[in-house]
Design a protein around this motif. Structure first.
Motif, PDB file in Angstrom:
ATOM      1  N   PHE A 229      -4.006 -11.911  -7.531  1.00  0.00           N
ATOM      2  CA  PHE A 229      -4.299 -11.289  -6.620  1.00  0.00           C
ATOM      3  C   PHE A 229      -2.801 -10.447  -6.114  1.00  0.00           C
ATOM      4  O   PHE A 229      -3.058  -9.341  -5.679  1.00  0.00           O
ATOM      5  CB  PHE A 229      -4.601 -12.386  -5.412  1.00  0.00           C
ATOM      6  N   ALA A 230      -1.875 -11.027  -6.303  1.00  0.00           N
ATOM      7  CA  ALA A 230      -0.535 -10.455  -6.098  1.00  0.00           C
ATOM      8  C   ALA A 230      -0.450  -9.143  -6.941  1.00  0.00           C
ATOM      9  O   ALA A 230       0.232  -8.113  -6.373  1.00  0.00           O
ATOM     10  CB  ALA A 230       0.745 -11.588  -6.191  1.00  0.00           C
ATOM     11  N   THR A 231      -0.613  -9.333  -8.475  1.00  0.00           N
ATOM     12  CA  THR A 231      -0.781  -8.123  -9.045  1.00  0.00           C
ATOM     13  C   THR A 231      -1.542  -7.166  -8.577  1.00  0.00           C
ATOM     14  O   THR A 231      -1.325  -5.981  -8.498  1.00  0.00           O
ATOM     15  CB  THR A 231      -1.096  -8.657 -10.225  1.00  0.00           C
ATOM     16  N   ALA A 232      -2.537  -7.422  -8.335  1.00  0.00           N
ATOM     17  CA  ALA A 232      -3.774  -6.420  -7.947  1.00  0.00           C
ATOM     18  C   ALA A 232      -3.264  -5.790  -6.482  1.00  0.00           C
ATOM     19  O   ALA A 232      -3.643  -4.573  -6.126  1.00  0.00           O
ATOM     20  CB  ALA A 232      -5.242  -6.985  -7.449  1.00  0.00           C
ATOM     21  N   LEU A 233      -2.520  -6.496  -5.745  1.00  0.00           N
ATOM     22  CA  LEU A 233      -2.122  -6.000  -4.131  1.00  0.00           C
ATOM     23  C   LEU A 233      -0.717  -5.384  -4.239  1.00  0.00           C
ATOM     24  O   LEU A 233      -0.637  -4.500  -3.472  1.00  0.00           O
ATOM     25  CB  LEU A 233      -2.158  -7.009  -3.318  1.00  0.00           C
ATOM     26  N   GLU A 234      -0.023  -5.748  -5.295  1.00  0.00           N
ATOM     27  CA  GLU A 234       1.242  -5.128  -5.382  1.00  0.00           C
ATOM     28  C   GLU A 234       1.550  -3.424  -5.268  1.00  0.00           C
ATOM     29  O   GLU A 234       2.428  -3.106  -4.667  1.00  0.00           O
ATOM     30  CB  GLU A 234       1.878  -5.380  -6.506  1.00  0.00           C
ATOM     31  N   PRO A 235       0.633  -2.606  -5.657  1.00  0.00           N
ATOM     32  CA  PRO A 235       0.592  -1.199  -5.561  1.00  0.00           C
ATOM     33  C   PRO A 235       0.531  -0.758  -4.059  1.00  0.00           C
ATOM     34  O   PRO A 235       0.788   0.404  -3.770  1.00  0.00           O
ATOM     35  CB  PRO A 235      -0.591  -0.666  -6.312  1.00  0.00           C
ATOM     36  N   TYR A 236       0.115  -1.627  -3.292  1.00  0.00           N
ATOM     37  CA  TYR A 236      -0.052  -1.301  -1.846  1.00  0.00           C
ATOM     38  C   TYR A 236       1.261  -1.935  -0.962  1.00  0.00           C
ATOM     39  O   TYR A 236       0.862  -1.822   0.177  1.00  0.00           O
ATOM     40  CB  TYR A 236      -1.380  -1.900  -1.214  1.00  0.00           C
ATOM     41  N   LYS A 237       2.299  -2.281  -1.661  1.00  0.00           N
ATOM     42  CA  LYS A 237       3.244  -2.592  -0.828  1.00  0.00           C
ATOM     43  C   LYS A 237       4.168  -1.542  -0.166  1.00  0.00           C
ATOM     44  O   LYS A 237       4.032  -0.316  -0.687  1.00  0.00           O
ATOM     45  CB  LYS A 237       4.445  -3.472  -1.749  1.00  0.00           C
TER      46      LYS A 237
END
Length: 243
Positions: free
Chosen positions: A234-242
């Motif tokens: 999940f963190a990998t999937a969400l990382e681009p939105y940091k």
């Protein structure tokens, strides 16, 4: 991304809470179902497990976004908001004349409201649609894949997630190892849709209808390692939105 030893230490209490809640619910759901005279036993079991997976997926996403990626909680929304799916022109065009005329004159009414179990929005944009199941077999996978196509049409997402307690898909989905090679039947089905489906299994061992996990003798432990692995995904999937 991989969790560091420090990150694992920081989130350990939250993982332990999830494992405790899973253990308590699954251990007690059989008694609840047997004592409820107004509802069907099987329905209570399925509903309880399904709600459990939704709650677990939600908490794991929150840990990934807030505790691992260190992002603003206010940017994150998790809901079941539904999006309208409209009738297509191709479908209307291939109908016989009377039905075609009817559909054209009532086109605005031909809609379906679509949503999935756990919808993760960042800054009001859907970025992580998650289907949650107590278990999945390939007949169910066909329906999930169609939902993935609808999600792409409604929101423009090209990746869809399935989180299941147990797997009945065949192959090595139930082995909880990396890499996972999947099953022939599942790959054949997934090859027919233009959406990437990530399948996450939480409990080891193929589902056996004769060995239900809500029975004490067949109970399966939920491990910290598989929850950490799911948080990493999940963190990998969400990382681009940091930011």
């Amino acid at each position: 991304m991989k969790l560091t030893p420090l990150q694992k230490k920081e989130i350990r209490d939250k993982i332990d809470e999830i494992i405790s809640d899973y253990t308590n619910l699954v251990s007690g759901i059989d008694n609840e179902a047997q004592n409820d005279e107004d509802r069907a036993y099987g329905g209570i079991i399925r509903a309880g497990k399904g709600k459990l997976v939704e709650e677990m997926a939600t908490r794991l996403v929150q840990i990934a976004w807030i505790n691992v990626l260190k992002q603003n909680e206010e940017r994150l929304q998790i809901n079941k908001r539904k999006a309208p799916i409209s009738i297509t022109e191709k479908y209307i065009e291939r109908q016989e004349p009377l039905l075609k005329a009817y559909l054209l004159s009532h086109k605005a009414e031909q809609r379906y409201k679509f949503g999935t179990d756990v919808q993760v929005f960042i800054d009001d944009k859907l970025v992580l649609p998650i289907e949650c199941k107590a278990y999945t077999e390939n007949a169910m996978l066909k329906r999930i894949l169609f939902d993935a196509v609808l999600a792409k049409e409604a929101y423009g997402v090209s990746r869809y997630y399935l989180v299941q307690l147990e797997s009945q898909l065949g192959g090595d989905y139930c082995e909880l190892k990396e890499p996972t090679y999947g099953s022939p039947a599942s790959h054949a089905l997934m090859s027919h849709v233009d959406v990437d489906l990530t399948i996450i299994t939480l409990l080891k061992g193929e589902r056996d209808i004769n060995r239900p996990i809500h029975k004490k003798e067949f109970f399966k432990k939920l491990t910290p390692e598989i929850l950490e692995n799911t948080i990493e995904k999940f963190a990998t999937a969400l990382e681009p939105y940091k930011c």
